[in-house]
Enzyme design. Structure first.
Site, PDB file in Angstrom:
ATOM      1  CD  GLU A  93      20.242 -88.000 -72.895  1.00 30.16           C
ATOM      2  OE1 GLU A  93      20.600 -87.081 -73.673  1.00 30.16           O
ATOM      3  OE2 GLU A  93      20.169 -87.841 -71.656  1.00 30.16           O
TER       4      GLU A  93
ATOM      5  CB  SER B 264      17.888 -94.208 -62.854  1.00 30.62           C
ATOM      6  OG  SER B 264      18.146 -93.224 -61.890  1.00 30.62           O
TER       7      SER B 264
ATOM      8  CG  HIS C 161      24.565 -79.395-101.781  1.00 25.19           C
ATOM      9  ND1 HIS C 161      25.269 -79.876-100.709  1.00 25.19           N
ATOM     10  CD2 HIS C 161      23.317 -79.928-101.687  1.00 25.19           C
ATOM     11  CE1 HIS C 161      24.484 -80.663 -99.991  1.00 25.19           C
ATOM     12  NE2 HIS C 161      23.297 -80.703-100.555  1.00 25.19           N
TER      13      HIS C 161
ATOM     14  CG  HIS D  56      23.685 -84.504-103.178  1.00 24.98           C
ATOM     15  ND1 HIS D  56      22.763 -85.538-103.210  1.00 24.98           N
ATOM     16  CD2 HIS D  56      23.094 -83.498-102.489  1.00 24.98           C
ATOM     17  CE1 HIS D  56      21.668 -85.154-102.571  1.00 24.98           C
ATOM     18  NE2 HIS D  56      21.834 -83.929-102.120  1.00 24.98           N
TER      19      HIS D  56
ATOM     20  N   GLY E 120      23.494 -90.117 -94.309  1.00 22.30           N
ATOM     21  CA  GLY E 120      22.586 -89.203 -94.997  1.00 22.30           C
ATOM     22  C   GLY E 120      22.020 -88.247 -93.960  1.00 22.30           C
ATOM     23  N   PRO E 121      21.506 -88.804 -92.851  1.00 18.54           N
ATOM     24  CG  PRO E 121      20.044 -90.071 -91.568  1.00 18.54           C
ATOM     25  CD  PRO E 121      21.116 -90.197 -92.614  1.00 18.54           C
ATOM     26  CG  LEU E 122      23.848 -83.853 -93.165  1.00 16.47           C
ATOM     27  CD1 LEU E 122      23.761 -82.357 -93.495  1.00 16.47           C
ATOM     28  CD2 LEU E 122      24.964 -84.510 -93.951  1.00 16.47           C
TER      29      LEU E 122
ATOM     30  CG  HIS F 262      11.664 -86.635 -65.793  1.00 18.91           C
ATOM     31  ND1 HIS F 262      11.700 -85.290 -66.077  1.00 18.91           N
ATOM     32  CD2 HIS F 262      12.927 -86.976 -65.427  1.00 18.91           C
ATOM     33  CE1 HIS F 262      12.935 -84.844 -65.879  1.00 18.91           C
ATOM     34  NE2 HIS F 262      13.694 -85.850 -65.488  1.00 18.91           N
TER      35      HIS F 262
ATOM     36  CG  PHE G 225      15.360 -88.181 -71.611  1.00 18.22           C
ATOM     37  CD1 PHE G 225      14.632 -87.018 -71.869  1.00 18.22           C
ATOM     38  CD2 PHE G 225      15.738 -88.432 -70.303  1.00 18.22           C
ATOM     39  CE1 PHE G 225      14.306 -86.133 -70.845  1.00 18.22           C
ATOM     40  CE2 PHE G 225      15.422 -87.554 -69.274  1.00 18.22           C
ATOM     41  CZ  PHE G 225      14.696 -86.403 -69.543  1.00 18.22           C
TER      42      PHE G 225
ATOM     43  CG  HIS H  98      25.316 -84.656 -99.169  1.00 17.47           C
ATOM     44  ND1 HIS H  98      25.664 -84.569 -97.841  1.00 17.47           N
ATOM     45  CD2 HIS H  98      26.116 -83.785 -99.830  1.00 17.47           C
ATOM     46  CE1 HIS H  98      26.642 -83.668 -97.713  1.00 17.47           C
ATOM     47  NE2 HIS H  98      26.929 -83.182 -98.906  1.00 17.47           N
TER      48      HIS H  98
HETATM   49  C1  LIG Z   1      20.049 -84.116 -90.279  1.00 19.12           C
HETATM   50  C2  LIG Z   1      20.011 -83.601 -91.673  1.00 19.12           C
HETATM   51  N1  LIG Z   1      19.534 -82.381 -91.899  1.00 19.12           N
HETATM   52  C3  LIG Z   1      19.430 -81.899 -93.155  1.00 19.12           C
HETATM   53  C4  LIG Z   1      19.815 -82.661 -94.215  1.00 19.12           C
HETATM   54  C5  LIG Z   1      19.669 -82.124 -95.642  1.00 19.12           C
HETATM   55  N2  LIG Z   1      21.004 -81.782 -96.153  1.00 19.12           N
HETATM   56  C6  LIG Z   1      21.695 -82.645 -96.919  1.00 19.12           C
HETATM   57  S1  LIG Z   1      23.210 -82.060 -97.314  1.00 19.12           S
HETATM   58  C7  LIG Z   1      22.931 -80.618 -96.493  1.00 19.12           C
HETATM   59  C8  LIG Z   1      23.986 -79.553 -96.469  1.00 19.12           C
HETATM   60  C9  LIG Z   1      25.231 -80.094 -95.959  1.00 19.12           C
HETATM   61  O1  LIG Z   1      26.268 -79.203 -96.126  1.00 19.12           O
HETATM   62  P1  LIG Z   1      27.726 -79.790 -96.170  1.00 19.12           P
HETATM   63  O2  LIG Z   1      27.868 -80.844 -95.174  1.00 19.12           O
HETATM   64  O3  LIG Z   1      28.626 -78.644 -96.084  1.00 19.12           O
HETATM   65  O4  LIG Z   1      27.778 -80.495 -97.567  1.00 19.12           O
HETATM   66  P2  LIG Z   1      28.293 -79.871 -98.943  1.00 19.12           P
HETATM   67  O5  LIG Z   1      27.235 -78.925 -99.428  1.00 19.12           O
HETATM   68  O6  LIG Z   1      29.551 -79.189 -98.665  1.00 19.12           O
HETATM   69  O7  LIG Z   1      28.422 -81.062 -99.824  1.00 19.12           O
HETATM   70  C10 LIG Z   1      21.674 -80.623 -95.907  1.00 19.12           C
HETATM   71  C11 LIG Z   1      21.140 -79.501 -95.110  1.00 19.12           C
HETATM   72  C12 LIG Z   1      20.309 -83.944 -93.935  1.00 19.12           C
HETATM   73  N3  LIG Z   1      20.690 -84.773 -94.894  1.00 19.12           N
HETATM   74  N4  LIG Z   1      20.416 -84.381 -92.659  1.00 19.12           N
END
Ligand SMILES: Cc1ncc(C[n+]2csc(CCOP(=O)(O)OP(=O)(O)O)c2C)c(N)n1
Ligand SMILES: [Mg+2]
Length: 661
Positions: free
Chosen positions: A406, A379, A261, A30, A119-121, A468, A432, A70
């Site tokens: 959570e 709880s 991207h 990227h 990476g997991p946004l 639950h 949960f 990314h």
């Molecule tokens: C939870 C999650 N969902 C989807 C993705 C796949 N993904 C990676 S980057 C991206 C787009 C992110 O857009 P932005 O944050 O604006 O990054 P830019 O394109 O500006 O670099 C997606 C959907 C991911 N990495 N994590």
């Protein structure tokens, strides 16, 4: 470093060149994000970030989180340029290749200076909240002289759009984490195209409403970036800086579009970008003057670090601070006394209550624990041992009221554990875990010591009904690599599980605890749960059956065994507290507990009030599996165990039938 564009622009362009060239070489990655945020990063790293590349683990360094994971080439470039030992240029040349620490997304366990795996946004920013909490907490405990740093985040549109962002900033705003600053790559582009395809949110208004300070800047104007950062630092509230940027900045034909991207720019566009940027050097070649400027940013930190070391040496709690930052438990820590008292006076207790008793013994001895719950304190029984609330007014408190967040809680706990100096634990209902599963997965991947106190672990919770009542949860969590899932049977096992979980420096634990009272089944000391599964009762008659049970079903297994023995059938009972730990035992041990003999000789039977899926791993396909392969129902617990056939009266005849062929 001055704000002179003649010096800063080439520094930023070095990031751009490394990023586009590495992506080109890997033919994947990227380039857009690092190229777009290069100017902002250059100002932050050269003028504000507190770090010492020669001592990446320096406890009082600023934490830098690239939440938009990314854009990993951004952090790899920054680490290399500023003088960290790794990544080397070769590492960067091998971006995304097997063996290179420059993985597709930044992994905290591969490179110093990568504070967390992203990476997991959304999760990077949410973890940063936990880092900022840990910083304030340790500051309150050890003082300004040794703990006084900031948490910086670079986040993209995606990080701000994810649901967890709401939880994370709500928590940070409420806790007034003023030393956290988020630099938002406000490029109005995501993968599918312009952000107006999918959102019309007023992000600044949302952050303001949540108690954040919001600043804006032109992300390509060094002076303006600098002004906004200074403004954010001066504000008491956590800050969001909306940096208006152009994705892929410098690539003349593709910048500003989603084409930059997540794909290599291509040979022609890279050449055109070199021209636009005035970057005449070959791929992976860094001119000496630019490199020297970058290295000086790293050297600045060495002085600050040296002064800090002097202050630490003079600090009265130096040894304790170092112990805590190293993540070592106090040498004398043990729960032996607590366990001895449980054995001396057996009680019928819910394991959630037993967990509270264990915490009553742990918290006074371990000042590094920080507990909490996602609004289920009463709880989950997580507040124990006299710990007070962690609040904006008193960061020395050790109990966090996370609210009904959570996922935010779990991510924050990851951040705390990664920050170091604290051991976070937090609770919600086991069902949960689904709400925080993405963060549990990152606990496991990142090797963090986070302890999840997950109560109400089966139909045994009763009247709240199927929404639950966990069914698939325990088993599905067991599938996750590097996660210990423990389901203790009584108060003794619960204390043992706490002891084991606290001793794990590099893995998280889920404690699955009952709402309902359970009889004490263990009357001996020695941490037997540490073997994962152990023989709780040996067959009296000739052994024909091994009953393998967990948690609340261990006492049921004992009842079944008693009934079988009365009919002349010998039955062992194995308490399988933690399958992962059992699987790690030497073969001899596992063979002793579950001997490798045919079903005609010994039949294996599992009993767990959850899905039977996967239990044939221990019963073999010839054995029997008792559980629940459907959703539960709303009724008192006893009625449910009866309805779903989880009683000795229902189970024993089926075992006898099968034995009698
Ligand atoms: C939870 C999650 N969902 C989807 C993705 C796949 N993904 C990676 S980057 C991206 C787009 C992110 O857009 P932005 O944050 O604006 O990054 P830019 O394109 O500006 O670099 C997606 C959907 C991911 N990495 N994590
Ligand atoms: Mg974007």
């Amino acid at each position: 470093m001055s704000l002179d564009p003649a010096r800063l622009a080439p520094m930023a362009n070095a990031i751009r060149a490394l990023s586009m060239d590495a992506v080109e070489a890997a033919n994947s990655g990227h380039p857009g994000m690092p190229m777009g945020m290069a100017d902002v990063a250059a100002v932050l790293w050269s003028r504000y970030l507190k770090f010492d590349p020669a001592a990446p683990g320096w406890a009082d360094r600023d934490r830098f989180v690239l939440s938009a994971g990314h854009g990993s080439m951004l952090v790899y470039s920054l680490l290399h340029l500023s003088g960290y030992a790794r990544p080397t240029l070769d590492d960067i040349r091998n971006f995304r290749q097997l063996g290179s620490p420059c993985a597709g997304h930044p992994e905290n366990f591969l490179l110093d200076g990568v504070e967390c795996t992203t990476g997991p946004l959304g999760q990077g920013l949410a973890m940063a909240v936990g880092m900022a909490m840990a910083e304030r907490h340790l500051n309150a405990q050890f003082g300004n002289d040794v703990v006084d740093h900031r948490t910086w985040v670079i986040a993209g549109d995606g990080c701000l759009m994810e649901g967890v962002n709401h939880e994370a900033i709500g928590l940070a705003g409420h806790l007034k984490l003023g030393r956290m600053i988020v630099l938002w790559d406000d490029n109005r582009i995501t993968i599918d195209g312009a952000t107006d395809l999918s959102t019309s949110e007023d992000i600044a208004a949302r952050y303001s409403a949540t108690g954040w300070h919001v600043a804006h800047c032109d992300g390509h104007d060094f002076g303006d970036i600098d002004r906004a950062i200074a403004e954010a630092m001066a504000d008491d509230r956590p800050s969001l800086i909306a940096c208006r940027t152009v994705i892929g900045k410098g690539a003349p034909n593709k910048q500003g579009t989603s084409a930059t991207h997540g794909s290599p720019l291509g040979k022609d566009e890279v050449a055109a970008a070199r021209k636009t940027l005035g970057w005449t050097h070959d791929p992976f070649v860094l001119p000496e003057d630019v490199l020297a400027d970058w290295r000086s940013t790293g050297e600045r930190g060495a002085t600050v670090h040296g002064e800090w070391r002097k202050r630490l040496s003079a600090h009265g709690d130096k040894a304790e601070f170092e112990r805590r930052m190293a993540g070592d438990l106090p040498a004398k820590f043990s729960l032996d006394e607590h366990i001895a008292s449980l054995i001396a006076e057996p009680q019928k207790l819910a394991t959630r209550k037993a967990s509270e008793l264990a915490l009553g013994a742990i918290n006074p001895k371990l000042p590094e624990t920080i507990g909490g719950s996602a609004d289920l304190t009463g709880s989950n029984n997580t507040k124990a041992g006299g710990i007070g609330a962690f609040t904006a007014e008193d960061y020395s408190g050790r109990y966090v009221y996370y609210g009904i967040r959570e996922f935010g809680m779990a991510a924050a706990m990851n951040g705390m554990a990664l920050h170091g100096g604290v051991i976070p634990y937090g609770g919600t209902f086991l069902v949960f875990t689904d709400y925080c599963r993405p963060a549990i997965r990152l606990s496991a991947l990142q090797e963090t010591r986070v302890i999840y106190v997950m109560t109400h672990d089966s139909i045994g919770l009763g009247e709240d009904g199927p929404t639950h009542q966990p069914v698939e949860h325990v088993q599905s969590l067991r599938m996750m690599p590097n996660l210990l899932v423990m389901r203790p049977a009584d108060a003794v096992e619960t204390a043992e599980c706490w002891e084991i979980a606290l001793a794990q420096k590099a893995r998280p634990t889920v404690l699955a605890l009952s709402r309902q009272n359970l009889p004490q089944v263990r009357h001996s000391a020695g941490n037997l749960s540490a073997k994962g599964g152990y023989r709780l009762k040996s067959a009296g008659n000739k052994r024909r059956v091994i009953l393998i049970a967990t948690g609340s079903e261990v006492s049921l297994a004992l009842e079944c065994a008693e009934s079988l023995e009365k009919q002349g059938v010998g039955a062992d009972v194995v308490s399988m507290v933690c399958t992962q730990l059992f699987d790690e035992q030497p073969e001899d041990y596992r063979n002793d507990i579950l001997p490798d003999v045919g079903p005609d000789e010994v039949m294996r039977v599992s009993i767990e009030a959850g899905t039977t899926f996967g239990w044939d791993r221990y019963t073999t396909t010839h054995g029997l599996r008792f559980g629940l392969d459907r959703f539960g129902a709303s009724a008192p617990a006893e009625a449910l165990f009866e309805k779903f056939g989880l009683t000795a009266d229902a189970i024993v005849p089926q075992i006898m039938n099968k034995l009698n062929g």
